[in-house]
Design a protein around this motif. Structure first.
Motif, PDB file in Angstrom:
ATOM      1  N   ASN A   1       0.697  -1.392  -0.108  1.00 40.59           N
ATOM      2  CA  ASN A   1       0.046  -0.021  -0.055  1.00 40.59           C
ATOM      3  C   ASN A   1       0.722   1.269  -0.004  1.00 40.59           C
ATOM      4  N   THR A   2       2.117   1.002   0.736  1.00 46.13           N
ATOM      5  CA  THR A   2       3.034   2.262   0.533  1.00 46.13           C
ATOM      6  C   THR A   2       3.350   2.417  -0.726  1.00 46.13           C
ATOM      7  N   TYR A   3       3.921   1.434  -1.569  1.00 48.33           N
ATOM      8  CA  TYR A   3       4.480   1.520  -2.986  1.00 48.33           C
ATOM      9  C   TYR A   3       3.292   2.158  -3.770  1.00 48.33           C
ATOM     10  N   ARG A   4       1.931   1.679  -3.714  1.00 49.43           N
ATOM     11  CA  ARG A   4       1.081   1.929  -4.548  1.00 49.43           C
ATOM     12  C   ARG A   4       0.843   3.645  -4.652  1.00 49.43           C
ATOM     13  N   SER A   5       0.963   4.169  -3.225  1.00 48.25           N
ATOM     14  CA  SER A   5       0.598   5.494  -2.940  1.00 48.25           C
ATOM     15  C   SER A   5       1.472   6.441  -3.614  1.00 48.25           C
ATOM     16  N   TYR A   6       2.678   6.071  -4.376  1.00 48.48           N
ATOM     17  CA  TYR A   6       3.517   6.756  -5.089  1.00 48.48           C
ATOM     18  C   TYR A   6       3.365   6.858  -6.474  1.00 48.48           C
ATOM     19  N   ILE A   7       2.396   6.162  -7.089  1.00 48.07           N
ATOM     20  CA  ILE A   7       1.909   6.188  -8.460  1.00 48.07           C
ATOM     21  C   ILE A   7       1.278   7.377  -8.824  1.00 48.07           C
ATOM     22  N   GLU A   8       1.593   7.736 -10.067  1.00 44.25           N
ATOM     23  CA  GLU A   8       0.802   8.952 -10.620  1.00 44.25           C
ATOM     24  C   GLU A   8      -0.438   8.499 -11.127  1.00 44.25           C
ATOM     25  N   TYR A   9      -1.230   8.566 -10.414  1.00 45.90           N
ATOM     26  CA  TYR A   9      -2.628   8.136 -10.622  1.00 45.90           C
ATOM     27  C   TYR A   9      -3.345   8.636 -11.922  1.00 45.90           C
ATOM     28  N   LYS A  10      -2.921  10.280 -12.083  1.00 40.31           N
ATOM     29  CA  LYS A  10      -3.676  10.822 -13.136  1.00 40.31           C
ATOM     30  C   LYS A  10      -3.193  10.284 -14.430  1.00 40.31           C
ATOM     31  N   THR A  11      -1.857   9.690 -14.634  1.00 38.59           N
ATOM     32  CA  THR A  11      -1.367   9.432 -15.947  1.00 38.59           C
ATOM     33  C   THR A  11      -1.434   7.571 -15.810  1.00 38.59           C
ATOM     34  N   HIS A  12      -1.445   7.014 -14.858  1.00 43.51           N
ATOM     35  CA  HIS A  12      -1.295   5.636 -14.904  1.00 43.51           C
ATOM     36  C   HIS A  12      -2.698   4.916 -15.061  1.00 43.51           C
ATOM     37  N   PHE A  13      -3.738   5.578 -14.544  1.00 37.98           N
ATOM     38  CA  PHE A  13      -5.031   4.959 -14.596  1.00 37.98           C
ATOM     39  C   PHE A  13      -6.014   5.986 -15.688  1.00 37.98           C
ATOM     40  N   PRO A  14      -6.957   5.354 -16.365  1.00 36.49           N
ATOM     41  CA  PRO A  14      -7.479   3.946 -16.501  1.00 36.49           C
ATOM     42  C   PRO A  14      -6.629   3.021 -17.050  1.00 36.49           C
ATOM     43  N   VAL A  15      -6.324   1.770 -16.693  1.00 34.10           N
ATOM     44  CA  VAL A  15      -5.596   0.813 -17.633  1.00 34.10           C
ATOM     45  C   VAL A  15      -6.551   0.156 -18.507  1.00 34.10           C
ATOM     46  N   LYS A  16      -6.090  -0.108 -19.595  1.00 37.20           N
ATOM     47  CA  LYS A  16      -7.147  -0.754 -20.506  1.00 37.20           C
ATOM     48  C   LYS A  16      -6.851  -2.107 -20.514  1.00 37.20           C
ATOM     49  N   PHE A  17      -7.623  -3.145 -20.753  1.00 39.36           N
ATOM     50  CA  PHE A  17      -7.605  -4.308 -20.641  1.00 39.36           C
ATOM     51  C   PHE A  17      -7.376  -5.078 -22.095  1.00 39.36           C
ATOM     52  N   THR A  18      -6.586  -6.058 -21.881  1.00 40.07           N
ATOM     53  CA  THR A  18      -6.279  -6.621 -23.353  1.00 40.07           C
ATOM     54  C   THR A  18      -7.374  -7.724 -23.676  1.00 40.07           C
ATOM     55  N   GLN A  19      -8.101  -7.362 -24.939  1.00 41.15           N
ATOM     56  CA  GLN A  19      -9.118  -8.208 -25.247  1.00 41.15           C
ATOM     57  C   GLN A  19      -8.913  -9.333 -26.306  1.00 41.15           C
ATOM     58  N   HIS A  20      -9.288 -10.424 -25.922  1.00 42.10           N
ATOM     59  CA  HIS A  20      -9.120 -11.720 -26.915  1.00 42.10           C
ATOM     60  C   HIS A  20     -10.381 -11.833 -27.441  1.00 42.10           C
ATOM     61  N   ILE A  21     -10.442 -11.372 -28.844  1.00 44.04           N
ATOM     62  CA  ILE A  21     -11.609 -11.399 -29.618  1.00 44.04           C
ATOM     63  C   ILE A  21     -11.574 -12.546 -30.726  1.00 44.04           C
ATOM     64  N   ASP A  22     -12.533 -13.217 -30.876  1.00 44.00           N
ATOM     65  CA  ASP A  22     -12.935 -14.076 -31.743  1.00 44.00           C
ATOM     66  C   ASP A  22     -14.468 -14.280 -32.359  1.00 44.00           C
ATOM     67  N   PRO A  23     -14.703 -15.048 -33.225  1.00 40.46           N
ATOM     68  CA  PRO A  23     -16.246 -14.981 -33.509  1.00 40.46           C
ATOM     69  C   PRO A  23     -17.146 -15.020 -32.655  1.00 40.46           C
ATOM     70  N   ARG A  24     -16.851 -15.709 -31.310  1.00 31.15           N
ATOM     71  CA  ARG A  24     -17.866 -15.771 -30.173  1.00 31.15           C
ATOM     72  C   ARG A  24     -18.085 -14.565 -29.540  1.00 31.15           C
ATOM     73  N   GLY A  25     -17.032 -13.787 -29.481  1.00 33.35           N
ATOM     74  CA  GLY A  25     -17.241 -12.285 -28.868  1.00 33.35           C
ATOM     75  C   GLY A  25     -15.674 -12.161 -28.339  1.00 33.35           C
ATOM     76  N   ALA A  26     -15.718 -11.657 -27.179  1.00 38.10           N
ATOM     77  CA  ALA A  26     -14.299 -11.112 -26.685  1.00 38.10           C
ATOM     78  C   ALA A  26     -14.314 -11.759 -25.295  1.00 38.10           C
ATOM     79  N   PHE A  27     -13.088 -12.168 -24.922  1.00 41.27           N
ATOM     80  CA  PHE A  27     -12.598 -12.582 -23.560  1.00 41.27           C
ATOM     81  C   PHE A  27     -11.479 -11.660 -22.871  1.00 41.27           C
ATOM     82  N   VAL A  28     -11.764 -11.240 -21.594  1.00 41.30           N
ATOM     83  CA  VAL A  28     -10.820 -10.252 -21.037  1.00 41.30           C
ATOM     84  C   VAL A  28     -10.641 -10.775 -19.552  1.00 41.30           C
TER      85      VAL A  28
END
Length: 371
Positions: free
Chosen positions: A238-265
């Motif tokens: 939790n100490t480490y997390r407090s030093y992250i530059e939240y404005k620029t780091h988040f939001p983090v986009k997920f990696t989407q695995h897309i096929d004919p059925r749809g997407a898996f994340v």
């Protein structure tokens, strides 16, 4: 009980001030500003209002050791002069350091300051508690000033490489553990001129750095919650997390695995367990408006449009994150930041929530405050 904290806006002072604010049925906080030390009338007004004064104001680092010594001794002398002018019977608690026994001017200044307050208490039938404190670490500490952990955390979240000067064992206490001890001593309300606060962990500098590097690689670079063994590692993470530059780091986009059925994340990869929840939110509704002091939490938006807001307790700045199910993403909630999520779209919002511990109504670690 009316509590005043000199050094209220410092590292330990801010944590203590905020924690007392969670106990408003028991304590009233008397506001302190560092300028009071320069104006006798304002210092006297502060002192006269307090049942307890926690003296944390001090200088830790400066290029001149003599300046550190003179500053710290001078602050105690000003406080004692005000106690005498006002005829105060406050219980005065002073933070000192395990460096009291070392041959340096900082340690000497802390020892002499404590001894000065003991003399005041003896001569005026007052109460004093001298807290001998090991190395303190925790969220929002000032890098290159408060502790080597603050410095390492800042460097590892800002593209720098930490360097170990001396790889010795260090006695450590997490700032919230220290705050809890101080609050308990306030409640006990008795004189203890030399109270040694036991460290809650002893680690080599290299061991701490190894853990922090692991947090950088797994969490900051790859979004994984690392394996956390015990309270020390939880507090360090939790100490480490407090030093992250939240404005620029988040939001983090997920990696989407897309096929004919749809997407898996993959929403979250865990080295620890916890509780995962799912919610739907109708348009215009806001959830949350609360904060945690220890919990690790992730909000993942998978459908709809959302505004996630966070604000550090005691600050006015609000950080806005806009997320959309068209590009699923997540934001992690830092400790001591109140947060909420609002559906700003025209369809239902689908959100997955993960938190590292199941909800316990007897110890919820959830405090309501509007962002």
């Amino acid at each position: 009980m009316r509590i005043g904290i000199t050094g209220q806006n410092g590292f330990v002072g801010k944590h203590l001030y905020n924690s007392l604010g969670l106990l408003s049925d028991e304590f009233e906080r008397i506001t302190f500003q560092k300028e009071f030390f320069e104006k006798d009338e304002e210092l006297d007004n502060f002192v006269s209002q307090c049942d307890v004064i926690v003296h944390l104001a001090a200088m830790n680092r400066h290029e001149s050791e003599q300046f550190i010594y003179e500053t710290n001794v001078g602050l105690v002398n000003k406080l004692v002069a005000s106690l005498e002018r006002t005829g105060s019977k406050a219980h005065v608690m002073i933070s000192s350091s395990t460096q009291e026994e070392r041959d340096n001017l900082y340690g000497k200044s802390k020892r002499e300051g404590r001894e000065t307050l003991i003399r005041w208490a003896t001569e005026n039938n007052g109460k004093v508690t001298g807290l001998i404190i090991p190395n303190v670490f925790g969220a929002f500490g000032k890098p290159f000033y408060n502790s080597f952990i603050s410095t390492f955390c800042y460097q590892l979240t800002h593209g720098d490489t930490p360097v170990i000067a001396t790889d010795g064992e260090v006695k450590l206490i997490y700032v919230q553990e220290l705050v809890n001890t101080i609050i308990e001593k306030i409640r006990q309300s008795k004189t203890e001129t030399e109270y040694f606060i036991e460290p809650t962990a002893v680690r080599k500098v290299s061991e701490v750095l190894e853990l922090l590097i692991d947090y950088k690689v797994k969490y900051l670079d790859n979004g994984e919650i690392p394996i956390i063994n015990g309270s020390f590692e939880h507090n360090l993470f939790n100490t480490y997390r407090s030093y992250i530059e939240y404005k620029t780091h988040f939001p983090v986009k997920f990696t989407q695995h897309i096929d004919p059925r749809g997407a898996f994340v993959e929403v979250i990869r865990l080295g620890i367990g916890g509780q995962c929840s799912f919610s739907t939110t109708v348009p215009g509704i806001t959830r949350g408006n609360h904060y945690h002091t220890r919990k690790i939490e992730r909000f993942a938006v998978i459908k709809g449009k959302a505004l996630i807001q966070i604000r550090k307790i005691g600050d006015d700045e609000i950080i806005d994150f806009y997320l959309s199910g068209e590009e699923p993403a997540y934001v992690d909630m830092p400790i001591w930041y109140t947060h909420n999520i609002k559906n700003i779209g025209e369809e239902e919002l689908y959100t997955i929530f993960w938190i590292n511990e199941p909800f316990n109504p007897e110890d919820p670690d959830t405090y309501f405050e509007t962002v």
